[in-house]
Design an enzyme around this catalytic site. Structure first.
Site, short mmCIF file in Angstrom:
data_model
loop_
_atom_site.label_atom_id
_atom_site.label_comp_id
_atom_site.label_asym_id
_atom_site.label_seq_id
_atom_site.Cartn_x
_atom_site.Cartn_y
_atom_site.Cartn_z
N CYS A 86 0.85 -1.20 0.00
CA CYS A 86 0.00 0.00 0.00
C CYS A 86 0.88 1.25 0.00
CB CYS A 86 -0.98 -0.04 1.18
SG CYS A 86 -2.43 1.01 0.97
N HIS A 194 -3.29 -5.84 1.09
CA HIS A 194 -2.60 -6.03 2.37
C HIS A 194 -2.50 -7.50 2.76
CE1 HIS A 194 -2.39 -1.81 3.90
NE2 HIS A 194 -3.42 -1.64 3.08
N GLU A 196 -0.59 -8.77 4.97
CA GLU A 196 -0.40 -8.87 6.43
C GLU A 196 -1.72 -8.85 7.19
OE1 GLU A 196 -0.74 -4.47 5.78
OE2 GLU A 196 0.01 -6.20 4.66
#
Length: 226
Positions: A86, A194, A196
């Site tokens: 991002c 994302h 994560e």
């Protein structure tokens, strides 16, 4: 592997990155602040999402001048793994470590939802734990994730196998449905979704976990740089 999680003023996904590699994978990780000037002792660098320096001027435009970025560039030039997610992707583009630009989303709105990605290559240090052509579910959260490059650059990305992920249903207008790309050497990955935030079933899915296990598997097959 030992990971450096870079923290800029305005980073807000640094804790997520740290949790993914430290708590979920059980690897070593440290927060490394933007004022630092050394990455000695680390095997991988993670640039998290957020709003570095408030996204003034352009997203990532100020962060590229942080002292730590000289080290990130050196780290990348030595062939070591660098992941930008991002805002981290935006920083890598602004720093010249990846080609192209990231613009306002097609509908000029911030988007926060889970999207489907297609694995375009599983021959990188970031995607070797996926199957070629596989689709995965990963969340996005961005207002300026519309990736653009000119036709010459796009053809280069395609011919070199640098397109790592594409959207199956393009949410932001990115050229060629691009969600993530690598550099020509294949050791720098930038992506808007994302991973994560998709490392545990508790969070809604684990499809992002294999990006980090890919990095660790690659690391175990290669001698340490330090």
């Amino acid at each position: 592997m030992k990971f450096a999680v870079i923290v800029f003023p305005g980073s807000n996904c640094d804790l997520d990155m740290y949790h993914a590699v430290k708590d979920v994978l059980g690897e070593e990780a440290d927060y490394v602040f933007h004022t630092e000037t050394s990455l000695d002792g680390y095997d991988g660098v993670l640039l998290p999402g957020g709003f570095s320096y408030g996204d003034y001027l352009r997203c990532g435009a100020i962060a590229q001048f942080s002292p730590i970025m000289s080290e990130v560039k050196r780290f990348a030039e030595e062939g070591r793994p660098v992941l930008g997610v991002c805002n981290g992707f935006q920083v890598l583009v602004e720093a010249g470590l990846l080609p192209g630009v990231l613009m306002r989303n097609r509908d000029l709105k911030f988007m926060c939802k889970t999207v489907e990605l297609k694995i375009e290559t599983n021959e990188t240090m970031f995607t070797n734990d996926y199957a070629l052509g596989e689709t995965i579910q990963v969340p996005i959260a961005h207002g300026e994730g519309n990736y653009y490059c000119d036709e010459v650059t796009l053809e280069t990305l395609r011919s070199n196998g640098q397109i790592a992920f594409t959207y199956t249903d393009n949410p932001n207008g990115s050229v060629a449905n691009i969600a993530g790309i690598t550099n020509a050497q294949g050791n720098v990955l930038g992506m808007m979704p994302h991973p994560e935030r998709a490392v545990e079933a508790l969070l809604g899915g684990e499809d992002g976990k294999r990006l980090f296990t890919s990095m660790v598997k690659w690391g175990t097959r290669h001698a340490t740089y330090n």
